[in-house]
Scaffold this motif. Structure first.
Motif, PDB file in Angstrom:
ATOM      1  N   LEU A 391      50.332  18.642-145.153  1.00 27.43           N
ATOM      2  CA  LEU A 391      51.074  18.672-143.890  1.00 27.43           C
ATOM      3  C   LEU A 391      52.363  19.475-144.032  1.00 27.43           C
ATOM      4  O   LEU A 391      52.720  20.258-143.144  1.00 27.43           O
ATOM      5  CB  LEU A 391      51.383  17.249-143.434  1.00 27.43           C
ATOM      6  N   ALA A 392      53.064  19.298-145.151  1.00 26.12           N
ATOM      7  CA  ALA A 392      54.293  20.061-145.379  1.00 26.12           C
ATOM      8  C   ALA A 392      53.997  21.551-145.479  1.00 26.12           C
ATOM      9  O   ALA A 392      54.719  22.392-144.910  1.00 26.12           O
ATOM     10  CB  ALA A 392      54.985  19.561-146.641  1.00 26.12           C
ATOM     11  N   ASN A 393      52.924  21.907-146.189  1.00 24.98           N
ATOM     12  CA  ASN A 393      52.570  23.321-146.316  1.00 24.98           C
ATOM     13  C   ASN A 393      52.064  23.899-145.004  1.00 24.98           C
ATOM     14  O   ASN A 393      52.273  25.084-144.722  1.00 24.98           O
ATOM     15  CB  ASN A 393      51.524  23.489-147.411  1.00 24.98           C
ATOM     16  N   LEU A 394      51.409  23.071-144.183  1.00 26.57           N
ATOM     17  CA  LEU A 394      51.003  23.510-142.854  1.00 26.57           C
ATOM     18  C   LEU A 394      52.213  23.942-142.036  1.00 26.57           C
ATOM     19  O   LEU A 394      52.213  25.012-141.405  1.00 26.57           O
ATOM     20  CB  LEU A 394      50.265  22.370-142.156  1.00 26.57           C
ATOM     21  N   ILE A 395      53.269  23.150-142.066  1.00 21.60           N
ATOM     22  CA  ILE A 395      54.481  23.480-141.307  1.00 21.60           C
ATOM     23  C   ILE A 395      55.179  24.699-141.898  1.00 21.60           C
ATOM     24  O   ILE A 395      55.713  25.543-141.164  1.00 21.60           O
ATOM     25  CB  ILE A 395      55.420  22.258-141.277  1.00 21.60           C
ATOM     26  N   LEU A 396      55.171  24.826-143.215  1.00 18.67           N
ATOM     27  CA  LEU A 396      55.786  26.003-143.839  1.00 18.67           C
ATOM     28  C   LEU A 396      55.053  27.274-143.438  1.00 18.67           C
ATOM     29  O   LEU A 396      55.672  28.308-143.161  1.00 18.67           O
ATOM     30  CB  LEU A 396      55.799  25.847-145.355  1.00 18.67           C
ATOM     31  N   HIS A 397      53.724  27.232-143.408  1.00 16.06           N
ATOM     32  CA  HIS A 397      52.959  28.403-142.983  1.00 16.06           C
ATOM     33  C   HIS A 397      53.232  28.723-141.519  1.00 16.06           C
ATOM     34  O   HIS A 397      53.398  29.902-141.154  1.00 16.06           O
ATOM     35  CB  HIS A 397      51.468  28.154-143.194  1.00 16.06           C
ATOM     36  N   LEU A 398      53.288  27.701-140.676  1.00 12.02           N
ATOM     37  CA  LEU A 398      53.557  27.928-139.254  1.00 12.02           C
ATOM     38  C   LEU A 398      54.952  28.505-139.037  1.00 12.02           C
ATOM     39  O   LEU A 398      55.167  29.286-138.104  1.00 12.02           O
ATOM     40  CB  LEU A 398      53.406  26.623-138.474  1.00 12.02           C
ATOM     41  N   GLU A 426      37.979  23.766-141.067  1.00 14.64           N
ATOM     42  CA  GLU A 426      36.755  24.543-140.888  1.00 14.64           C
ATOM     43  C   GLU A 426      36.538  25.475-142.075  1.00 14.64           C
ATOM     44  O   GLU A 426      35.414  25.629-142.563  1.00 14.64           O
ATOM     45  CB  GLU A 426      36.822  25.346-139.591  1.00 14.64           C
ATOM     46  N   GLN A 427      37.616  26.103-142.542  1.00 15.59           N
ATOM     47  CA  GLN A 427      37.518  26.988-143.692  1.00 15.59           C
ATOM     48  C   GLN A 427      37.353  26.217-145.003  1.00 15.59           C
ATOM     49  O   GLN A 427      36.897  26.766-146.004  1.00 15.59           O
ATOM     50  CB  GLN A 427      38.769  27.867-143.781  1.00 15.59           C
ATOM     51  N   GLY A 428      37.768  24.938-144.985  1.00 11.76           N
ATOM     52  CA  GLY A 428      37.704  24.141-146.205  1.00 11.76           C
ATOM     53  C   GLY A 428      38.814  24.470-147.180  1.00 11.76           C
ATOM     54  O   GLY A 428      38.719  24.135-148.364  1.00 11.76           O
ATOM     55  N   ALA A 429      39.874  25.105-146.697  1.00 12.01           N
ATOM     56  CA  ALA A 429      40.959  25.494-147.602  1.00 12.01           C
ATOM     57  C   ALA A 429      42.278  25.589-146.846  1.00 12.01           C
ATOM     58  O   ALA A 429      42.340  26.151-145.745  1.00 12.01           O
ATOM     59  CB  ALA A 429      40.653  26.837-148.262  1.00 12.01           C
ATOM     60  N   LEU A 430      43.311  24.996-147.428  1.00 14.09           N
ATOM     61  CA  LEU A 430      44.690  25.162-146.977  1.00 14.09           C
ATOM     62  C   LEU A 430      45.491  25.522-148.222  1.00 14.09           C
ATOM     63  O   LEU A 430      45.730  24.681-149.075  1.00 14.09           O
ATOM     64  CB  LEU A 430      45.220  23.884-146.325  1.00 14.09           C
ATOM     65  N   HIS A 431      45.893  26.764-148.326  1.00 13.59           N
ATOM     66  CA  HIS A 431      46.521  27.252-149.549  1.00 13.59           C
ATOM     67  C   HIS A 431      47.999  26.869-149.615  1.00 13.59           C
ATOM     68  O   HIS A 431      48.698  26.876-148.600  1.00 13.59           O
ATOM     69  CB  HIS A 431      46.362  28.771-149.656  1.00 13.59           C
ATOM     70  N   SER A 432      48.422  26.558-150.806  1.00 13.68           N
ATOM     71  CA  SER A 432      49.816  26.181-151.023  1.00 13.68           C
ATOM     72  C   SER A 432      50.741  27.333-150.645  1.00 13.68           C
ATOM     73  O   SER A 432      50.435  28.502-150.886  1.00 13.68           O
ATOM     74  CB  SER A 432      50.026  25.783-152.486  1.00 13.68           C
ATOM     75  N   TYR A 433      51.876  26.980-150.053  1.00 19.10           N
ATOM     76  CA  TYR A 433      52.836  27.999-149.625  1.00 19.10           C
ATOM     77  C   TYR A 433      53.435  28.726-150.822  1.00 19.10           C
ATOM     78  O   TYR A 433      53.664  29.944-150.754  1.00 19.10           O
ATOM     79  CB  TYR A 433      53.941  27.328-148.799  1.00 19.10           C
ATOM     80  N   PHE A 434      53.676  28.014-151.893  1.00 19.43           N
ATOM     81  CA  PHE A 434      54.306  28.611-153.073  1.00 19.43           C
ATOM     82  C   PHE A 434      53.294  29.024-154.139  1.00 19.43           C
ATOM     83  O   PHE A 434      53.601  29.872-154.980  1.00 19.43           O
ATOM     84  CB  PHE A 434      55.317  27.628-153.679  1.00 19.43           C
ATOM     85  N   ASN A 439      44.279  25.222-153.553  1.00 23.52           N
ATOM     86  CA  ASN A 439      43.715  24.713-152.297  1.00 23.52           C
ATOM     87  C   ASN A 439      44.076  23.242-152.158  1.00 23.52           C
ATOM     88  O   ASN A 439      43.600  22.409-152.923  1.00 23.52           O
ATOM     89  CB  ASN A 439      42.195  24.903-152.282  1.00 23.52           C
ATOM     90  N   LEU A 440      44.889  22.915-151.187  1.00 24.24           N
ATOM     91  CA  LEU A 440      45.383  21.553-151.019  1.00 24.24           C
ATOM     92  C   LEU A 440      44.363  20.624-150.372  1.00 24.24           C
ATOM     93  O   LEU A 440      44.622  19.423-150.243  1.00 24.24           O
ATOM     94  CB  LEU A 440      46.666  21.571-150.178  1.00 24.24           C
ATOM     95  N   LEU A 441      43.219  21.160-149.953  1.00 20.81           N
ATOM     96  CA  LEU A 441      42.168  20.341-149.353  1.00 20.81           C
ATOM     97  C   LEU A 441      40.990  20.124-150.297  1.00 20.81           C
ATOM     98  O   LEU A 441      39.972  19.561-149.898  1.00 20.81           O
ATOM     99  CB  LEU A 441      41.655  20.984-148.051  1.00 20.81           C
ATOM    100  N   SER A 442      41.119  20.562-151.537  1.00 18.79           N
ATOM    101  CA  SER A 442      39.988  20.509-152.463  1.00 18.79           C
ATOM    102  C   SER A 442      39.586  19.086-152.816  1.00 18.79           C
ATOM    103  O   SER A 442      38.439  18.849-153.218  1.00 18.79           O
ATOM    104  CB  SER A 442      40.326  21.280-153.742  1.00 18.79           C
ATOM    105  N   SER A 443      40.487  18.128-152.684  1.00 17.01           N
ATOM    106  CA  SER A 443      40.177  16.744-153.064  1.00 17.01           C
ATOM    107  C   SER A 443      39.440  15.975-151.969  1.00 17.01           C
ATOM    108  O   SER A 443      38.986  14.856-152.200  1.00 17.01           O
ATOM    109  CB  SER A 443      41.466  15.992-153.427  1.00 17.01           C
TER     110      SER A 443
END
Length: 468
Positions: A391-398, A426-434, A439-443
């Motif tokens: 969630l934190a990385n989602l906001i950083l990307h936005l 959908e992509q199965g991946a949310l990449h870390s901002y730093f 991939n923060l969704l791998s777990s």
């Protein structure tokens, strides 16, 4: 006119047809087709209900148009809603149908005076109906997400007492152990904890000799994982093994995080006189057995009733760590298993600092948005597997694209977060901002992704369902 109190002709027949289609959809259409049919059925059902419940001062055409817009979203549904979701869809359809049927069958046979709501309850209902999404977000944040100052102060005081007790114990029992000043850390100290103040971190810094140890980035190790660093013992030819206190925890020439955790488990968890500390703190204090984590439970109470105290317990996690510049490595075998020598690179300090810098620069409310999202995920069973880091990385990307994070734009940013999160799932991946390679969704399991995708997809048209 209101039609929800009258039974429409053919309603039972339509229900039978829909149930038959859903029950046989998987055989005819397959898993993916059944999922789409289930979502389409929900949209059509809402279309019919809205047309029947249109208020006197609303145009039926407008409500029908809104419903058809929702129905058109089915064609654009994320492709990640795959195996298993037809069961979730059918469950929601059946539940909605049963509830509607029960409401229709249980209409009270009372007089017109009894059917009229009381003025007080009616005003409350009207107040809830007229709240905008912006107002609901503010209400949700202040009543559900944000913690009271008293609760935060109480939890910090308990955690600080434990910190003082453990630090004094280690200094007296292991005076030669080179440790830095212990301190508290985590979301409780950074004003990012939500719903309830129930956990904190006790940071235990290890002091290493700069001439004897080198922190090796994860990309330079055989593991090649950006978050799995290693600590190598160097200059053994000039400074033989035994000169450093931490040499006793070497495994294959590297400082083992697992060996360090095991040492603290024996030195603290199995040795400290917890009943004595409980008596001193007027609380029930005990280690949490099982698992690789070093956790302590504090349950406020007094006298002989401590074990029966119903107050929310506070959990303290001991984190042995290494610091070098802005790099923080933590000994957390649960994150680095099965590699006994790996240390976890914590990105939390970088993420928290970046959010604070951005909010300070433009007087934004990114942290408030993050806390709202964290509370939504924690209180919603389907979204609970989604942790704070994504969630934190989602906001950083936005934040790289959206510039307006003012208080008046909270509703827009909240809806944008929902839409973007669906795309990442959908992509199965949310990449870390730093660390983009992470991939923060791998777990997340496939079933968890499906359930979260369904819930968020439903919230696209009605985000208020997440704020219940």
């Amino acid at each position: 006119m209101y039609f929800q109190g009258n039974r429409r002709r053919g309603e039972d027949g339509i229900t039978v047809v829909i149930d038959f289609l859903l029950s046989n959809a998987r055989l005819v259409l397959g898993v993916g087709g059944a999922a789409m049919l289930g979502i389409a059925t929900l949209a059509v059902k809402r279309l019919i209900e809205r047309a029947g419940r249109a208020a006197d001062d609303e145009k039926v055409e407008q409500k029908m148009a809104e419903s058809w817009e929702e129905l058109s979203l089915v064609s654009a549904s994320p492709t990640m809603i795959r195996k298993g979701i037809e069961g979730v869809v059918m469950k929601h359809v059946a539940k909605a149908a049963k509830q509607q049927k029960a409401d229709l069958c249980q209409q009270p046979q009372a007089s017109s005076l009894e059917l009229q709501p009381k003025p007080e309850s009616k005003s409350k209902r009207l107040q809830l109906c007229v709240l905008s999404l912006q107002e609901r977000l503010q209400q949700y944040y202040h009543t559900r997400a944000a913690l009271s100052p008293h609760e935060v102060q109480r939890a910090q005081s308990l955690a600080l007492d434990i910190c003082t007790e453990i630090q004094g114990f280690l200094h007296s029992r292991h005076p030669d152990m080179p440790l830095g000043e212990m301190s508290l850390g985590g979301s409780l100290l950074d004003d990012l904890q939500v719903v309830t103040a129930d956990h904190a971190c006790l940071l235990v810094p290890l002091q290493l000799e700069a001439s004897l140890w080198r922190l090796v980035p994860g990309e330079e190790t055989l593991l090649t994982h950006p978050l799995h660093w290693m600590v190598r013992r160097i200059n053994l030819e000039y400074f033989p093994r035994g000169l450093s206190y931490w040499d006793r925890y070497l495994v294959g020439g590297y400082l083992s995080s697992e060996a360090v955790v095991n040492m603290f488990n024996k030195a603290v968890m199995e040795t400290v006189n917890w009943p004595s500390i409980s008596s001193t703190m007027d609380s029930l204090v005990r280690p949490v057995p099982g698992g690789p984590e070093l956790r302590i439970e504090i349950r406020p109470g007094n006298g002989e009733d401590r074990s029966r105290c119903s107050d929310q317990p506070l959990f303290i996690s001991m984190l042995p760590l290494l610091r070098e510049g802005d790099v923080v490595l933590t000994a957390q075998p649960e994150l680095t298993s099965p590699w006994v020598n790996a240390w976890h690179l914590s990105l939390y300090p970088w993420e928290t600092q970046r959010l604070t810098q951005l909010d300070t620069a433009d007087d934004g409310h990114r942290r408030q948005t993050l806390k709202t999202l964290k509370a939504v995920c924690r209180l919603n069973p389907a979204l609970r597997p989604l942790e704070a880091a994504p969630l934190a990385n989602l906001i950083l990307h936005l934040s790289d694209g959206a510039s307006d994070w003012s208080e008046s734009s909270l509703d827009v940013r909240f809806q944008q977060c929902i839409t973007e999160l669906i795309g990442y799932l959908e992509q199965g991946a949310l990449h870390s901002y730093f660390k983009p390679a992470v991939n923060l969704l791998s777990s997340l399991s496939e079933d968890q992704v499906d359930q979260m995708g369904f819930m968020l997809y439903c919230a696209v048209s009605e985000p208020e369902i997440l704020l219940i």
